[in-house]
Structures are given as structure tokens and as C-alpha cells.
Design an enzyme around this catalytic site. Structure first.
Site, PDB file in Angstrom:
ATOM      1  N   CYS A 143       8.771  13.546   3.866  1.00 14.84           N
ATOM      2  CA  CYS A 143       7.930  14.609   3.318  1.00 14.84           C
ATOM      3  C   CYS A 143       7.410  14.231   1.929  1.00 14.84           C
ATOM      4  O   CYS A 143       6.621  13.318   1.807  1.00 14.84           O
ATOM      5  CB  CYS A 143       8.671  15.948   3.337  1.00 14.84           C
ATOM      6  SG  CYS A 143       7.542  17.357   3.188  1.00 14.84           S
ATOM      7  N   HIS A 147      10.381  16.530   8.899  1.00 15.42           N
ATOM      8  CA  HIS A 147      11.761  16.556   8.404  1.00 15.42           C
ATOM      9  C   HIS A 147      12.740  16.209   9.524  1.00 15.42           C
ATOM     10  O   HIS A 147      13.352  17.096  10.119  1.00 15.42           O
ATOM     11  CB  HIS A 147      12.106  17.937   7.825  1.00 15.42           C
ATOM     12  CG  HIS A 147      11.533  18.170   6.463  1.00 15.42           C
ATOM     13  ND1 HIS A 147      12.163  17.739   5.311  1.00 15.42           N
ATOM     14  CD2 HIS A 147      10.367  18.736   6.069  1.00 15.42           C
ATOM     15  CE1 HIS A 147      11.415  18.048   4.263  1.00 15.42           C
ATOM     16  NE2 HIS A 147      10.325  18.664   4.694  1.00 15.42           N
ATOM     17  N   GLU A 196      15.673  15.163   9.378  1.00 13.39           N
ATOM     18  CA  GLU A 196      17.055  15.597   9.071  1.00 13.39           C
ATOM     19  C   GLU A 196      17.328  17.007   9.568  1.00 13.39           C
ATOM     20  O   GLU A 196      18.488  17.395   9.707  1.00 13.39           O
ATOM     21  CB  GLU A 196      17.332  15.455   7.569  1.00 13.39           C
ATOM     22  CG  GLU A 196      16.823  16.588   6.678  1.00 13.39           C
ATOM     23  CD  GLU A 196      15.318  16.551   6.413  1.00 13.39           C
ATOM     24  OE1 GLU A 196      14.628  15.650   6.953  1.00 13.39           O
ATOM     25  OE2 GLU A 196      14.838  17.428   5.668  1.00 13.39           O
TER      26      GLU A 196
END
Ligand code: MN
Length: 260
Positions: free
Chosen positions: A127, A231, A233
Site C-alpha cells: 500500500c 493488503h 496481510e
């Protein structure tokens, strides 16, 4: 989840090798919480590193010289999400929708990104991290997608962080394509800015259907650097494997670099 280990000699010179996990420098921000300034990073990043067998070393936004010393002691670099970068870093004045800059964080992360490129330190940029990498190497950003581009995709869906909300086409023949093992994936989206002019030494490896750049990587195959606008994660609990593969590949790159 599989762990990635490497073999090193112990300091005492034991013939018995000791194994340790790759150490990943993780950038962070500062924020006033309950009246006190604190160092902060989303636990999703450190959890994702741990799940793939890496040790997170969280770095506050310290001065660039100290940050580069910290990079000496790490096997790899994770540039995390966060604030908008000060547009003066790419010679533009701020758009009205561009957020307040964090000067210390910008200085720290831009220096880390350039050093990682120079040293070919394995780097995963997420990001804001992808935007930092592009700006650090001479690129520019779209400062506000919804006012500067024509799109039918809402890229700014922070409240749906763990949901896949738009499609991304991955360039065949890219490192990203080899890692995720798919040409079309679906990702979450929590950004109002994106890479615009791509920095020298980088190339676009994924785009959304509206043309917004969703991933870049190094044109130098000797430098493992993946930068994604979504994202990963936050997507490790989904049924699709793509984002777990990203962290597993990062762990292999971080481990391989140390033993080289
Ligand atoms: Mn997006």
C-alpha cells in the site's frame, strides 16, 4: 503454514549449526493514543510475518542514518501501509484530498527504500509502502484516484479490509505471477492514491480494470522486490492461497539472501 529456516554457525563456534528465522525490518508510524505519542503498526503485518516463519523487528520512524544501520542487522524489509506521502517528495503541490504528511516517516522510509534497492535487500512493499518505493526511486503518485481518474471501482474501502472487493490482472512472466500462481486475482482495497509515473528500474505487474496500478516490481532479477497496492496481510484467512504465497515467497527470499 510452513516455516523457513536457514543454517548459521553459532558465535561460540560449535560445529552444531543453529537455526534462526529471517529477521524482517517492519516500518511503523507514530500516533497519539490516550494523550501520549506512541509507535504503531497493525498487528496483521507482524502476525503475517510470524505465520510464514519470519521474525518482525518493528522500526519507529527514526532518522535515516539510524534506520540504515537497523537495515544492516535485518535480512529483509517490509514497507507498511499508512499516511499519504508528502507530494513535495515528487515535486507536486498537495491535492485538497491529500492527507497531512508525516515528515519523519517519509524521510525514514524513502531512505530505507533507496538503500534496499542499492543493497538488493529483499523487500515487500504494501500500500503506502508500494507508493514509497515508487517515489523513492523517482516515480510519482495519483494523489486522489476518485477526483483525478475515471473509474467504476471504489478503491477506498477501509471498512472491508478482509474482503476481496475488486479484480486485478497480473502480468504473465512477472515475479508476482510466479509467486501467486494466477493471472487473475481478487484483492481488498484500502487506498485513495496509487502509483502514477513508474520509477526507473520498476515495472507494472498488475492493474485493476480501470487502469489503476496495483503492483510494481524490480526490473533487476537480482533484487527480490514486490510492491502491491492491496493488503495481503489482511487476507490470510481467506480460502484463496495467493496472499499466503506472497508471505511465504518473501520468507524464502529473506532466508536465501542471508546465506548468500
Ligand atoms: Mn485497489
Amino acid at each position: 503454514m510452513r516455516s523457513v529456516w536457514c543454517t548459521i554457525q553459532t558465535v561460540s563456534g560449535d560445529s552444531q549449526p543453529r537455526r534462526r528465522a529471517p529477521r524482517i525490518l517492519v516500518t511503523a508510524t507514530t500516533e497519539v493514543v490516550r494523550g501520549r505519542p506512541r509507535v504503531r503498526v497493525n498487528e496483521a503485518y507482524t502476525d503475517a510475518l510470524l505465520a510464514a516463519g519470519m521474525t518482525p523487528l518493528v522500526l519507529p520512524p527514526i532518522n535515516p542514518r539510524a534506520a540504515l544501520q537497523a537495515l544492516d542487522d535485518a535480512d529483509a524489509l517490509l514497507l507498511t501501509g499508512g499516511e499519504d506521502i508528502d507530494p513535495k517528495q515528487f515535486d507536486q503541490s498537495p491535492h485538497e484530498k491529500t492527507g497531512e504528511p508525516h515528515a519523519a516517516r517519509d524521510a525514514c522510509e524513502l531512505a530505507l527504500a533507496r538503500a534496499a534497492r542499492d543493497r538488493r535487500t529483499p523487500t515487500f512493499a504494501i500500500c503506502r509502502g508500494a507508493q514509497v518505493m515508487n517515489v523513492a526511486l523517482g516515480g510519482t503518485l495519483v494523489q486522489d484516484i476518485s477526483s483525478q481518474r475515471t473509474t467504476d471501482i471504489n478503491h477506498d474501502q477501509s471498512i472491508r479490509r478482509t474482503e476481496r472487493v475488486h479484480d486485478v490482472v497480473v502480468d504473465e512472466g512477472s515475479l508476482l505471477s510466479r509467486v501467486v500462481g494466477a493471472a487473475d486475482i481478487r484483492v481488498n482495497s484500502s487506498h485513495h492514491q496509487s502509483v502514477d509515473q513508474v520509477a526507473p528500474g520498476l515495472r507494472v505487474t498488475a492493474t485493476a480494470s480501470d487502469g489503476i496500478i496495483e503492483a510494481v516490481e524490480s526490473t533487476d532479477p537480482s533484487w527480490w522486490m514486490l510492491a502491491v497496492q492491496w493488503h495481503p496481510e489482511e487476507l490470510l484467512g481467506t480460502t484463496e492461497d495467493w496472499d499466503r504465497r506472497l508471505f511465504e515467497a518473501f520468507a524464502r527470499a529473506a532466508g536465501a539472501d542471508r546465506s548468500a
